[in-house]
Design an enzyme around this catalytic site. Structure first.
Site, PDB file in Angstrom:
ATOM      1  N   ASN A   1       0.852  -1.188   0.000  1.00  0.00           N
ATOM      2  CA  ASN A   1       0.000   0.000   0.000  1.00  0.00           C
ATOM      3  C   ASN A   1       0.889   1.240   0.000  1.00  0.00           C
ATOM      4  O   ASN A   1       1.415   1.629   1.041  1.00  0.00           O
ATOM      5  CB  ASN A   1      -0.920  -0.038   1.233  1.00  0.00           C
ATOM      6  CG  ASN A   1      -1.841   1.174   1.294  1.00  0.00           C
ATOM      7  OD1 ASN A   1      -1.964   1.917   0.327  1.00  0.00           O
ATOM      8  ND2 ASN A   1      -2.494   1.359   2.435  1.00  0.00           N
ATOM      9  N   TRP A   2       1.030   1.829  -1.181  1.00  0.00           N
ATOM     10  CA  TRP A   2       1.935   2.983  -1.299  1.00  0.00           C
ATOM     11  C   TRP A   2       1.334   4.256  -0.693  1.00  0.00           C
ATOM     12  O   TRP A   2       2.031   5.264  -0.570  1.00  0.00           O
ATOM     13  CB  TRP A   2       2.271   3.236  -2.775  1.00  0.00           C
ATOM     14  CG  TRP A   2       3.144   2.195  -3.413  1.00  0.00           C
ATOM     15  CD1 TRP A   2       3.671   1.080  -2.827  1.00  0.00           C
ATOM     16  CD2 TRP A   2       3.595   2.200  -4.772  1.00  0.00           C
ATOM     17  NE1 TRP A   2       4.424   0.375  -3.747  1.00  0.00           N
ATOM     18  CE2 TRP A   2       4.389   1.037  -4.946  1.00  0.00           C
ATOM     19  CE3 TRP A   2       3.410   3.048  -5.865  1.00  0.00           C
ATOM     20  CZ2 TRP A   2       4.992   0.724  -6.175  1.00  0.00           C
ATOM     21  CZ3 TRP A   2       4.000   2.734  -7.082  1.00  0.00           C
ATOM     22  CH2 TRP A   2       4.787   1.586  -7.227  1.00  0.00           C
ATOM     23  N   LYS A   3       0.030   4.221  -0.403  1.00  0.00           N
ATOM     24  CA  LYS A   3      -0.648   5.417   0.138  1.00  0.00           C
ATOM     25  C   LYS A   3      -0.405   6.611  -0.806  1.00  0.00           C
ATOM     26  O   LYS A   3      -0.447   6.419  -2.016  1.00  0.00           O
ATOM     27  CB  LYS A   3      -0.206   5.685   1.579  1.00  0.00           C
ATOM     28  CG  LYS A   3      -0.374   4.425   2.443  1.00  0.00           C
ATOM     29  CD  LYS A   3      -0.194   4.645   3.913  1.00  0.00           C
ATOM     30  CE  LYS A   3      -0.395   3.340   4.666  1.00  0.00           C
ATOM     31  NZ  LYS A   3      -0.323   3.496   6.114  1.00  0.00           N
TER      32      LYS A   3
ATOM     33  N   HIS B   1      -9.856   1.301   4.754  1.00  0.00           N
ATOM     34  CA  HIS B   1      -8.564   1.487   5.432  1.00  0.00           C
ATOM     35  C   HIS B   1      -8.730   2.497   6.571  1.00  0.00           C
ATOM     36  O   HIS B   1      -9.501   3.455   6.461  1.00  0.00           O
ATOM     37  CB  HIS B   1      -7.507   1.974   4.435  1.00  0.00           C
ATOM     38  CG  HIS B   1      -6.130   1.975   5.022  1.00  0.00           C
ATOM     39  ND1 HIS B   1      -5.686   2.988   5.844  1.00  0.00           N
ATOM     40  CD2 HIS B   1      -5.121   1.077   4.937  1.00  0.00           C
ATOM     41  CE1 HIS B   1      -4.450   2.708   6.236  1.00  0.00           C
ATOM     42  NE2 HIS B   1      -4.086   1.552   5.698  1.00  0.00           N
TER      43      HIS B   1
ATOM     44  N   GLU C   1      -6.006  -4.753  10.757  1.00  0.00           N
ATOM     45  CA  GLU C   1      -4.975  -3.739  11.002  1.00  0.00           C
ATOM     46  C   GLU C   1      -5.363  -2.907  12.218  1.00  0.00           C
ATOM     47  O   GLU C   1      -6.173  -1.980  12.093  1.00  0.00           O
ATOM     48  CB  GLU C   1      -4.884  -2.781   9.815  1.00  0.00           C
ATOM     49  CG  GLU C   1      -4.593  -3.447   8.487  1.00  0.00           C
ATOM     50  CD  GLU C   1      -4.035  -2.420   7.511  1.00  0.00           C
ATOM     51  OE1 GLU C   1      -2.834  -2.487   7.248  1.00  0.00           O
ATOM     52  OE2 GLU C   1      -4.783  -1.546   7.066  1.00  0.00           O
TER      53      GLU C   1
ATOM     54  N   GLY D   1       1.645   2.736  11.137  1.00  0.00           N
ATOM     55  CA  GLY D   1       2.580   3.855  11.257  1.00  0.00           C
ATOM     56  C   GLY D   1       3.386   3.837  12.554  1.00  0.00           C
ATOM     57  O   GLY D   1       4.171   4.745  12.811  1.00  0.00           O
TER      58      GLY D   1
ATOM     59  N   GLY E   1       2.664  -0.915   4.480  1.00  0.00           N
ATOM     60  CA  GLY E   1       2.703   0.492   4.103  1.00  0.00           C
ATOM     61  C   GLY E   1       4.123   0.950   3.877  1.00  0.00           C
ATOM     62  O   GLY E   1       4.721   0.695   2.821  1.00  0.00           O
TER      63      GLY E   1
HETATM   64  P1  PGA Z   1       2.541   0.703   7.887  1.00  0.00           P
HETATM   65  O1  PGA Z   1       1.066   0.881   7.262  1.00  0.00           O
HETATM   66  O2  PGA Z   1       3.057  -0.610   7.343  1.00  0.00           O
HETATM   67  O3  PGA Z   1       3.299   1.875   7.403  1.00  0.00           O
HETATM   68  O4  PGA Z   1       2.365   0.649   9.378  1.00  0.00           O
HETATM   69  C1  PGA Z   1       0.229  -0.222   7.188  1.00  0.00           C
HETATM   70  C2  PGA Z   1      -1.096   0.145   6.589  1.00  0.00           C
HETATM   71  O5  PGA Z   1      -1.576   1.268   6.764  1.00  0.00           O
HETATM   72  O6  PGA Z   1      -1.699  -0.652   5.911  1.00  0.00           O
END
Ligand code: PGA
Length: 259
Positions: A16-18, A103, A173, A179, A240
């Site tokens: 998930n590149w966001k 999400h 999650e 994060g 992420g």
């Molecule tokens: P992260 O994000 O791996 O940076 O903690 C995970 C997510 O939001 O799916």
């Protein structure tokens, strides 16, 4: 679609590149690295969820079968006057075969359990396999979080036709781990995998529970991927930050390949 981790026995790694990276040139570079790693670690299913603006261009130039594409979000209507929104049909047309729904970062912007419930059948109708994200905001000591997660799951899946459960992935999650510097320990991840499966079995039956995939997301990195991917009843990880870093991504793909 080439994937379906559970059926093939492969673990899934959803990248998930966001809202990263900032330019298409950098997105293409990251895609090229990910594509090469996916070709090496063949025993893992690799899905990239880039920003929507990059999706078509990345998918168009890709001739391989090792990488699949996901949207990070869709709207709950198929078309119409919805400024700024993107439909399931549009992202499918751009090359996505998956979509992340609900999400935590979308929920924080106002998406409700009911919105998620509407989006799931819309995505299935648009030929996208939903990756439904659930997870408690805080881990309280009296077990309220269990109700929160169970409720998110039963609401999200309420309108899924029986034959489509096999197309669903639940991404557990916990919001407090997204994060964060560290993921929860593997016992806790395992307990939540069991809770997700039990919730589905209780509400929809054993058969549908068995056909669904359940993955974990939140602070997965190169150091913990091996342990997390060895948790029983877990079909993969949603990544992420570490999916943006080739070194960390390689360790995660290797762990998924070896698991
Ligand atoms: P992260 O994000 O791996 O940076 O903690 C995970 C997510 O939001 O799916």
């Amino acid at each position: 679609m080439c994937g379906r981790g559970t059926i093939s026995g492969m673990k899934s790694v959803i990248c998930n590149w966001k809202m990263n990276p900032p330019t298409f040139t950098e997105a293409k570079r990251l895609f090229d690295v990910t594509k090469k790693l996916a070709a090496v670690y063949k025993n893992a299913e690799v899905v990239i969820a880039p920003p929507t603006i990059f999706l078509r261009e990345l998918a168009k130039g890709y001739r391989g079968t090792r990488v699949e594409f996901s949207a990070q979000n869709i709207f709950w209507e198929e078309s119409g006057s919805f400024t700024g929104e993107t439909s399931s049909i549009q992202v499918r047309d751009a090359g996505a075969t998956y979509v992340i729904i609900g999400h935590a970062e979308r929920r924080a912007l106002g998406i409700t359990d009911e919105n998620v419930q509407h989006k799931v059948p819309v995505s299935l109708k648009g030929k996208l396999d939903p990756i439904v994200a659930v997870g408690e905001r805080v881990r309280d000591t009296h077990g309220e979080y269990v109700h929160e997660v169970r409720n998110q799951i039963t609401t999200a899946l309420a309108n899924v036709p029986a034959s489509k459960f096999k197309n669903i992935t639940i991404a557990y999650e916990p919001v407090w781990s997204i994060g964060a510097p560290e993921a929860p320990d593997t016992n806790s991840v395992h307990q939540m995998m069991l809770l997700v499966r039990k919730t589905i079995a209780d509400a929809f039956g054993e058969k549908k529970m068995k056909s669904i995939r359940v993955i974990y997301g939140g602070a997965v990195n190169n150091e913990n991927a091996k342990d997390i991917l060895s948790v029983p009843d877990l079909d993969g990880v949603l990544v992420g930050r570490a999916s943006l870093d080739p070194y960390r991504l390689e360790a995660i793909l290797q762990a998924a390949h070896d698991a």
